[in-house]
Design an enzyme around this catalytic site. Sequence first.
Site, mmCIF file in Angstrom:
data_model
loop_
_atom_site.group_PDB
_atom_site.id
_atom_site.type_symbol
_atom_site.label_atom_id
_atom_site.label_comp_id
_atom_site.label_asym_id
_atom_site.label_seq_id
_atom_site.Cartn_x
_atom_site.Cartn_y
_atom_site.Cartn_z
ATOM 1 N N ASP A 70 35.975 51.730 40.419
ATOM 2 C CA ASP A 70 34.588 51.588 39.932
ATOM 3 C C ASP A 70 33.610 52.153 40.959
ATOM 4 O O ASP A 70 33.971 52.338 42.119
ATOM 5 C CB ASP A 70 34.262 50.132 39.568
ATOM 6 C CG ASP A 70 34.670 49.120 40.630
ATOM 7 O OD1 ASP A 70 34.984 49.537 41.763
ATOM 8 O OD2 ASP A 70 34.675 47.915 40.333
ATOM 9 N N ASN A 137 32.119 36.536 37.085
ATOM 10 C CA ASN A 137 31.959 36.392 35.636
ATOM 11 C C ASN A 137 33.213 36.854 34.877
ATOM 12 O O ASN A 137 33.169 37.080 33.672
ATOM 13 C CB ASN A 137 30.747 37.191 35.154
ATOM 14 C CG ASN A 137 30.883 38.676 35.447
ATOM 15 O OD1 ASN A 137 31.820 39.096 36.117
ATOM 16 N ND2 ASN A 137 29.961 39.465 34.944
ATOM 17 N N HIS A 139 34.833 39.696 35.411
ATOM 18 C CA HIS A 139 35.037 41.140 35.267
ATOM 19 C C HIS A 139 36.210 41.636 36.097
ATOM 20 O O HIS A 139 36.565 41.038 37.108
ATOM 21 C CB HIS A 139 33.755 41.933 35.555
ATOM 22 C CG HIS A 139 33.338 42.054 36.992
ATOM 23 N ND1 HIS A 139 32.026 42.257 37.352
ATOM 24 C CD2 HIS A 139 34.035 42.015 38.143
ATOM 25 C CE1 HIS A 139 31.956 42.349 38.670
ATOM 26 N NE2 HIS A 139 33.152 42.196 39.171
ATOM 27 N N GLU A 144 32.264 44.506 32.515
ATOM 28 C CA GLU A 144 31.484 43.284 32.386
ATOM 29 C C GLU A 144 31.687 42.667 31.003
ATOM 30 O O GLU A 144 31.887 43.381 30.023
ATOM 31 C CB GLU A 144 30.001 43.637 32.538
ATOM 32 C CG GLU A 144 29.630 44.222 33.900
ATOM 33 C CD GLU A 144 29.398 43.151 34.946
ATOM 34 O OE1 GLU A 144 30.350 42.447 35.284
ATOM 35 O OE2 GLU A 144 28.266 43.038 35.417
HETATM 36 C C1 GLP Z 1 32.984 43.677 42.490
HETATM 37 C C2 GLP Z 1 33.822 44.924 42.159
HETATM 38 C C3 GLP Z 1 35.228 44.576 41.738
HETATM 39 C C4 GLP Z 1 35.738 43.486 42.644
HETATM 40 C C5 GLP Z 1 34.995 42.201 42.316
HETATM 41 C C6 GLP Z 1 35.345 41.016 43.198
HETATM 42 O O1 GLP Z 1 31.778 43.639 41.789
HETATM 43 N N1 GLP Z 1 33.257 45.800 41.179
HETATM 44 O O2 GLP Z 1 36.034 45.723 41.771
HETATM 45 O O3 GLP Z 1 37.101 43.297 42.442
HETATM 46 O O4 GLP Z 1 33.615 42.409 42.261
HETATM 47 O O5 GLP Z 1 34.833 41.164 44.505
HETATM 48 P P1 GLP Z 1 35.179 40.182 45.672
HETATM 49 O O6 GLP Z 1 36.610 40.414 45.993
HETATM 50 O O7 GLP Z 1 34.280 40.603 46.817
HETATM 51 O O8 GLP Z 1 34.914 38.811 45.212
#
Ligand code: GLP
Length: 243
Positions: A70, A137, A139, A144
């Site tokens: 992403d 959330n 995702h 999303e």
């Molecule tokens: C972000 C990214 C995801 C990631 C997720 C969790 O927004 N777009 O690819 O896996 O949120 O992030 P974290 O591991 O910092 O909680």
Amino acid sequence: MGEPRIEVVDDDVELARVGARSIADLVRADPEVTIVPATGETPLGTYAALADLHRDGDLPTEAVSVVQLDEYLGLMSEDRRSLFGWMDRTFLTPLEITGERVTRLPIDGDLDDACAAIDRTLATRGIDLAILGLGSNGHVGFNEPPVSAGAPTRVVHLTPPTVEANARYWGSAQDVPTEAVTLGMRPLLAAASVVVLVSGARKHEIVRRALEGPVGEDVPASFLRTAAGDVTVIVDRAAWEGL
Ligand code: GLP
């Protein structure tokens, strides 16, 4: 396809060790893997452990390919805050995966066209291993909610919870880009293997909803229970028990 395998680990240290072992086993079994590595904080320890293995000569990466999961839109391509920059510093550079073995998501030009081209390539070449995190959330990548299991790689609008969760990297929520591009649910759900890393009590409710609640568009990660390949969820006790 089958139920995800859930591995509950004690803490961050064990998460990194078990995560790296699962990933390294897959790479050793097929050194020509195509990997999609999530950014975010959760996989950092795992990536550092993989880098240690690589430095010690225990993890061959010359034939590994990477596809970006992403990316934010509206940044210059060299911006350190880009998710490409994050992936480069934490995964690509330590593992010496460079050049044409890395597929970067498009950030300018005809994005719809470029996203469709990526999906066409993935439909034939396939993702061998997707390393995913879990958004607060539900995702995965930037898919999303609400999202369908068939959603393609595309431009997305980030929802307020995601903007809020990422504000810490940007100074304030107002500075977080609100447009992004993400690999779609469809190519991710077709991956041969998926390893999901989840850590911390703030993920408790969402990891339980994803694994035990109804499968559906409100919790994108719940679709991993319908994925084509093997799904392993490595979750620390804090997230699993909500401690
Ligand atoms: C972000 C990214 C995801 C990631 C997720 C969790 O927004 N777009 O690819 O896996 O949120 O992030 P974290 O591991 O910092 O909680």
